[in-house]
Write a protein that holds these residues in place. Structure first.
Motif, PDB file in Angstrom:
ATOM      1  N   GLY A 143      16.674   0.324   4.495  1.00  0.00           N
ATOM      2  CA  GLY A 143      15.648   0.411   3.458  1.00  0.00           C
ATOM      3  C   GLY A 143      14.270   0.368   4.079  1.00  0.00           C
ATOM      4  O   GLY A 143      14.110   0.137   5.281  1.00  0.00           O
ATOM      5  N   PRO A 144      13.235   0.572   3.238  1.00  0.00           N
ATOM      6  CA  PRO A 144      11.861   0.573   3.725  1.00  0.00           C
ATOM      7  C   PRO A 144      11.299  -0.839   3.838  1.00  0.00           C
ATOM      8  O   PRO A 144      11.972  -1.798   3.480  1.00  0.00           O
ATOM      9  N   GLY A 145      10.081  -0.958   4.376  1.00  0.00           N
ATOM     10  CA  GLY A 145       9.358  -2.211   4.297  1.00  0.00           C
ATOM     11  C   GLY A 145       9.189  -2.951   5.604  1.00  0.00           C
ATOM     12  O   GLY A 145       9.622  -2.506   6.677  1.00  0.00           O
ATOM     13  N   LEU A 146       8.564  -4.113   5.489  1.00  0.00           N
ATOM     14  CA  LEU A 146       8.207  -4.920   6.647  1.00  0.00           C
ATOM     15  C   LEU A 146       9.427  -5.494   7.359  1.00  0.00           C
ATOM     16  O   LEU A 146       9.351  -5.925   8.503  1.00  0.00           O
ATOM     17  N   GLY A 147      10.556  -5.493   6.684  1.00  0.00           N
ATOM     18  CA  GLY A 147      11.798  -5.973   7.309  1.00  0.00           C
ATOM     19  C   GLY A 147      12.120  -5.206   8.569  1.00  0.00           C
ATOM     20  O   GLY A 147      12.719  -5.748   9.506  1.00  0.00           O
ATOM     21  N   ASN A 148      11.724  -3.928   8.601  1.00  0.00           N
ATOM     22  CA  ASN A 148      12.012  -3.109   9.784  1.00  0.00           C
ATOM     23  C   ASN A 148      11.341  -3.651  11.035  1.00  0.00           C
ATOM     24  O   ASN A 148      11.921  -3.627  12.108  1.00  0.00           O
ATOM     25  N   ALA A 196       4.378   0.171   6.664  1.00  0.00           N
ATOM     26  CA  ALA A 196       5.488  -0.716   6.289  1.00  0.00           C
ATOM     27  C   ALA A 196       5.069  -1.671   5.181  1.00  0.00           C
ATOM     28  O   ALA A 196       5.853  -1.970   4.272  1.00  0.00           O
ATOM     29  N   THR A 197       3.818  -2.149   5.221  1.00  0.00           N
ATOM     30  CA  THR A 197       3.340  -3.083   4.197  1.00  0.00           C
ATOM     31  C   THR A 197       3.278  -2.404   2.832  1.00  0.00           C
ATOM     32  O   THR A 197       3.705  -2.957   1.820  1.00  0.00           O
ATOM     33  N   VAL A 198       2.751  -1.169   2.829  1.00  0.00           N
ATOM     34  CA  VAL A 198       2.681  -0.433   1.559  1.00  0.00           C
ATOM     35  C   VAL A 198       4.082  -0.185   1.015  1.00  0.00           C
ATOM     36  O   VAL A 198       4.358  -0.399  -0.175  1.00  0.00           O
ATOM     37  N   GLU A 199       4.998   0.227   1.898  1.00  0.00           N
ATOM     38  CA  GLU A 199       6.386   0.452   1.466  1.00  0.00           C
ATOM     39  C   GLU A 199       6.981  -0.821   0.880  1.00  0.00           C
ATOM     40  O   GLU A 199       7.668  -0.800  -0.144  1.00  0.00           O
ATOM     41  N   LEU A 227      10.939 -11.811  -4.476  1.00  0.00           N
ATOM     42  CA  LEU A 227      11.278 -10.484  -3.974  1.00  0.00           C
ATOM     43  C   LEU A 227      10.546 -10.163  -2.676  1.00  0.00           C
ATOM     44  O   LEU A 227      11.088  -9.474  -1.812  1.00  0.00           O
ATOM     45  N   LEU A 228       9.329 -10.662  -2.511  1.00  0.00           N
ATOM     46  CA  LEU A 228       8.567 -10.353  -1.304  1.00  0.00           C
ATOM     47  C   LEU A 228       9.330 -10.784  -0.060  1.00  0.00           C
ATOM     48  O   LEU A 228       9.363 -10.082   0.944  1.00  0.00           O
ATOM     49  N   SER A 229       9.947 -11.943  -0.138  1.00  0.00           N
ATOM     50  CA  SER A 229      10.673 -12.394   1.054  1.00  0.00           C
ATOM     51  C   SER A 229      12.053 -11.760   1.150  1.00  0.00           C
ATOM     52  O   SER A 229      12.487 -11.371   2.231  1.00  0.00           O
ATOM     53  N   ILE A 230      12.736 -11.613   0.007  1.00  0.00           N
ATOM     54  CA  ILE A 230      14.075 -11.026   0.072  1.00  0.00           C
ATOM     55  C   ILE A 230      14.015  -9.553   0.507  1.00  0.00           C
ATOM     56  O   ILE A 230      14.911  -9.042   1.171  1.00  0.00           O
ATOM     57  N   ALA A 231      12.915  -8.871   0.142  1.00  0.00           N
ATOM     58  CA  ALA A 231      12.799  -7.435   0.450  1.00  0.00           C
ATOM     59  C   ALA A 231      12.874  -7.170   1.950  1.00  0.00           C
ATOM     60  O   ALA A 231      13.170  -6.048   2.370  1.00  0.00           O
ATOM     61  N   ALA A 232      12.611  -8.194   2.758  1.00  0.00           N
ATOM     62  CA  ALA A 232      12.698  -8.004   4.216  1.00  0.00           C
ATOM     63  C   ALA A 232      14.112  -7.638   4.650  1.00  0.00           C
ATOM     64  O   ALA A 232      14.317  -6.958   5.653  1.00  0.00           O
ATOM     65  N   ILE A 233      15.114  -8.073   3.843  1.00  0.00           N
ATOM     66  CA  ILE A 233      16.514  -7.787   4.193  1.00  0.00           C
ATOM     67  C   ILE A 233      16.833  -6.301   4.022  1.00  0.00           C
ATOM     68  O   ILE A 233      17.806  -5.788   4.571  1.00  0.00           O
ATOM     69  N   ALA A 234      16.008  -5.609   3.202  1.00  0.00           N
ATOM     70  CA  ALA A 234      16.287  -4.196   2.922  1.00  0.00           C
ATOM     71  C   ALA A 234      16.452  -3.387   4.208  1.00  0.00           C
ATOM     72  O   ALA A 234      17.208  -2.412   4.255  1.00  0.00           O
ATOM     73  N   GLY A 245       5.671  -8.494  10.998  1.00  0.00           N
ATOM     74  CA  GLY A 245       6.435  -8.384   9.740  1.00  0.00           C
ATOM     75  C   GLY A 245       6.189  -9.568   8.845  1.00  0.00           C
ATOM     76  O   GLY A 245       5.920  -9.426   7.641  1.00  0.00           O
ATOM     77  N   ALA A 246       6.285 -10.754   9.411  1.00  0.00           N
ATOM     78  CA  ALA A 246       6.132 -11.979   8.610  1.00  0.00           C
ATOM     79  C   ALA A 246       4.712 -12.093   8.070  1.00  0.00           C
ATOM     80  O   ALA A 246       4.505 -12.401   6.886  1.00  0.00           O
ATOM     81  N   ALA A 247       3.727 -11.794   8.935  1.00  0.00           N
ATOM     82  CA  ALA A 247       2.336 -11.903   8.495  1.00  0.00           C
ATOM     83  C   ALA A 247       2.050 -10.920   7.366  1.00  0.00           C
ATOM     84  O   ALA A 247       1.338 -11.233   6.403  1.00  0.00           O
ATOM     85  N   GLY A 248       2.616  -9.730   7.472  1.00  0.00           N
ATOM     86  CA  GLY A 248       2.432  -8.735   6.404  1.00  0.00           C
ATOM     87  C   GLY A 248       2.911  -9.263   5.071  1.00  0.00           C
ATOM     88  O   GLY A 248       2.262  -9.100   4.029  1.00  0.00           O
ATOM     89  N   ILE A 249       4.066  -9.931   5.094  1.00  0.00           N
ATOM     90  CA  ILE A 249       4.627 -10.474   3.846  1.00  0.00           C
ATOM     91  C   ILE A 249       3.719 -11.569   3.285  1.00  0.00           C
ATOM     92  O   ILE A 249       3.464 -11.630   2.079  1.00  0.00           O
ATOM     93  N   VAL A 250       3.209 -12.409   4.182  1.00  0.00           N
ATOM     94  CA  VAL A 250       2.322 -13.492   3.724  1.00  0.00           C
ATOM     95  C   VAL A 250       1.061 -12.906   3.077  1.00  0.00           C
ATOM     96  O   VAL A 250       0.629 -13.344   2.010  1.00  0.00           O
ATOM     97  N   VAL A 251       0.502 -11.891   3.753  1.00  0.00           N
ATOM     98  CA  VAL A 251      -0.704 -11.269   3.196  1.00  0.00           C
ATOM     99  C   VAL A 251      -0.414 -10.664   1.822  1.00  0.00           C
ATOM    100  O   VAL A 251      -1.179 -10.826   0.865  1.00  0.00           O
ATOM    101  N   LEU A 252       0.733  -9.983   1.719  1.00  0.00           N
ATOM    102  CA  LEU A 252       1.111  -9.404   0.422  1.00  0.00           C
ATOM    103  C   LEU A 252       1.251 -10.490  -0.645  1.00  0.00           C
ATOM    104  O   LEU A 252       0.835 -10.320  -1.788  1.00  0.00           O
ATOM    105  N   ALA A 253       1.861 -11.605  -0.245  1.00  0.00           N
ATOM    106  CA  ALA A 253       2.070 -12.695  -1.204  1.00  0.00           C
ATOM    107  C   ALA A 253       0.738 -13.195  -1.747  1.00  0.00           C
ATOM    108  O   ALA A 253       0.589 -13.416  -2.954  1.00  0.00           O
ATOM    109  N   VAL A 254      -0.230 -13.339  -0.832  1.00  0.00           N
ATOM    110  CA  VAL A 254      -1.548 -13.806  -1.284  1.00  0.00           C
ATOM    111  C   VAL A 254      -2.174 -12.781  -2.221  1.00  0.00           C
ATOM    112  O   VAL A 254      -2.717 -13.117  -3.279  1.00  0.00           O
TER     113      VAL A 254
END
Lengths: 215, 402
Positions: A160-165, A17-20, A148-155, A186-195
């Motif tokens: 859609g794909p991604g950590l939002g699932n 999910a993180t890669v997606e 986009l990292l945070s909005i992409a969760a809505i996908a 999901g949230a932690a994945g986004i934070v890690v990606l952001a960093v």
């Protein structure tokens, strides 16, 4: 079962999910650059057209993300399509605005000298204006990426794909023991990606900013 | 004149051939009542510096930019070396015309060498030729190539940036240079040095130069000819600096030149081209008897000092006569007073007068290009020269070593 035991069980899903998620963000950003940069180049020296494109891009950003993803289902169906397009639209404002500001901040004396030495329009743009505007353009990409990292969760809401699932699954199973764990993953994945993206941008900035621009 | 022997090519008399001809040039901007430039006709002779001077908004910069078509005229024609500029592809035209502006307009993201190489690269020169050209130009503008070619403009002082700007404008060896207040943003001391160096470079290169400034002093100093612009892009007077100062065409010109035109004319009169009185001198090696005789002769003719020269006839000191003694001060008769800087052929009457006033001297020694004794200029001699016709017809050509 603790969070870490739970994570040990589904970490393959989380990693996928993180890669997606990252790919989705980069796709949205890439499209926004492909659209935004040419539009910025075409409009930065104009009056009304520049105001118009900035106005439209600003308006897009104010549409609530749930609504935008939802509205895009009608023309684009479910899944990747509406997700990418929605993210592109959100990234347009930071990309466009920074590109326009960066290009307009180039010292007119420098571009005039370039023209006076016999450089054509395209050469002035590619060898003088864009390199000088680049740090500002890059800052726009950085802001867009974080957005986009945070909005992409809505996908996930439009399949859609991604950590939002993970987050959506957590919300759907609220009250069960693992709901919080899923949302947390999901949230932690986004934070890690952001960093990670921050580090990436810092490196790109260092490597690509022309020396002599006070970087 | 000996100071011109450094020139590569024999000096051309400016004005032999017209390099740039402006023919009834008009530029109007839509929505503005008056024209920025109105029916301007002007011939710019090859190999000379023509200065456009005038108050801000008078159209001098606009006129300059019309020449390399940064601005297109509303009507009228521009001929460059006999060719209508609108028939030359604009990029080719501009690569033939050097362009230097205030603060250089350098590319901040490129090295000094890359900045200078801009036009040669576009002209398709090979790498070795470009490298050699960059080093040659850096040396010409007084910057050590080793130390400066790899720097960025941000690492240079304002004056150094200006030098690189001039080098960049010269890089493609253009016949014509356009310079818009190129020394405008520099402090007065550095500015003067840059002006002098530029005149020295021009004495070798004989470019045709259009030089824009709002400073009449700079115009008088740099120009072989001056076009004085008034409001609305009209030229009020187009003349040599000498004639502009001595004989302003109308009140507006006189007002712009302002007070002190007579003093400014002094800075146009080079001592090398003037007749300087040459009173007798005494040799340093001379014995006491010869000195006494020289002093007596000088005292008789009312001189206060006699010049002492060495065996190569270079002035070294002043010898005071009895007349130099003032009550309570001044040297005793026969005392030697050290000589400060003598005036060479490149110095002007202004320099001589300035030197006398600032060092409280009543005269200055004048030497030739090799530093040998030529004469003595006293206050009286300066006054005679100012009033004489000699000054009005003095050779004011700027094409000499300063």
């Amino acid at each position: 079962m603790t969070f870490f035991e739970f994570f040990a069980q589904n970490r393959a899903d989380v990693l996928d999910a993180t890669v997606e998620h990252a790919v989705l963000v980069l796709e949205g950003l890439g499209l926004a650059v492909l659209i935004g940069l040419p539009v910025a180049v075409l409009t930065y020296r104009t009056g009304y057209p520049r105001a118009a494109v900035l106005g439209v891009a600003g308006l897009l950003l104010t549409i609530p993300s749930y609504a935008l993803f939802g509205l895009l289902i009608t023309p684009l169906g479910l899944g990747n399509g509406p997700s990418i397009v929605a993210l592109t639209l959100y990234a347009l404002l930071p990309v466009l605005r920074n590109a326009i500001v960066g290009l307009r901040e180039v010292d007119p004396a420098v571009t005039e000298s370039a023209r006076a030495m016999g450089m054509g329009r395209l050469r002035v743009l590619t060898t003088v204006e864009l390199p000088l505007a680049w740090p500002v353009v890059l800052a726009g990409l950085r802001v867009a990426t974080q957005l986009l990292l945070s909005i992409a969760a809505i996908a996930a809401a439009v399949n859609g794909p991604g950590l939002g699932n993970l987050i959506l699954d957590g919300l759907a199973t609220a009250g069960t023991p693992f709901a919080v764990y899923l949302t947390l993953e999901g949230a932690a994945g986004i934070v890690v990606l952001a960093v990670l993206f921050e580090l990436l941008f810092a490196a790109v900035n260092r490597l690509t900013t022309p020396r002599g621009l006070g970087a | 004149m000996p100071e011109m022997t450094q020139s590569d090519t024999p000096q051309q008399t400016p004005g032999e051939r017209t390099m740039i001809r402006l023919d009834k040039l008009t530029k109007r901007y839509p929505g503005q009542p008056g024209a920025a430039v109105e029916e301007l006709t002007l011939d710019i002779p090859a190999g000379s510096i023509v200065v456009f001077v005038g108050p801000s908004g008078c159209g001098k910069t606009t006129t300059m930019k019309l020449i390399n078509r940064l601005i297109e005229p509303t009507s009228g024609r521009i001929h460059l070396d006999g060719q209508d500029v609108t028939r030359i592809p604009v990029h080719q035209l501009r690569r033939r015309i050097g362009y230097a502006i205030q603060q250089g307009g350098l590319f901040p993201h490129r090295t000094v060498a890359d900045n200078i190489a801009t036009v040669p690269k576009m002209l398709g020169w090979d790498r070795a030729r470009i490298t050699a050209r960059v080093d040659e130009l850096l040396e010409m503008v007084g910057l050590d190539p080793e130390a400066y070619r790899g720097r960025r403009p941000g690492q240079l002082s304002g004056g150094q940036q200006q030098r690189v700007g001039v080098a960049r404008a010269l890089a493609g060896d253009p016949q014509v240079m356009l310079m818009d207040e190129p020394f405008g943003a520099i402090d007065p001391l550095n500015r003067e040095a840059l002006q002098n160096e530029f005149l020295r470079i021009q004495a070798r290169l004989h470019k045709t130069i259009v030089f824009v400034t709002h400073d009449i002093d700079e115009a008088v100093k740099m120009g072989d000819r001056i076009a004085l612009f008034g409001d609305g892009g009209r030229v009020l007077q187009y003349d040599t600096p000498e004639r502009l100062l001595a004989d302003p065409a109308d009140r507006a010109v006189a007002e712009f030149i302002g007070a002190g035109a007579a003093v400014r004319r002094l800075s146009l009169a080079r001592i090398g081209s003037l007749a300087v009185p040459g009173p007798p001198v005494v040799e340093r090696a001379a014995d006491a008897q010869a000195r006494a005789a020289a002093l007596a002769r000088a005292a008789e003719s009312g001189e206060e000092y006699v010049l002492v020269v060495d065996e190569d006839r270079r002035p070294v000191a002043w010898l005071a006569t009895a007349g130099a003694r003032r009550p309570g001060e001044g040297p005793a008769a026969g005392e030697e007073v050290p000589l400060l800087t003598p005036m060479g052929p490149g110095h002007t009457l202004f320099d001589a007068l300035d030197h006398m006033l600032s060092s409280n001297a009543s005269a200055v020694a004048v030497v030739d290009g090799d530093g040998r004794y030529r004469g003595v200029l006293g206050m009286d001699a300066v006054r005679t020269l100012i009033n004489s016709q000699a000054l009005h017809t003095a050779d004011g050509s700027k094409l000499q070593e300063v």
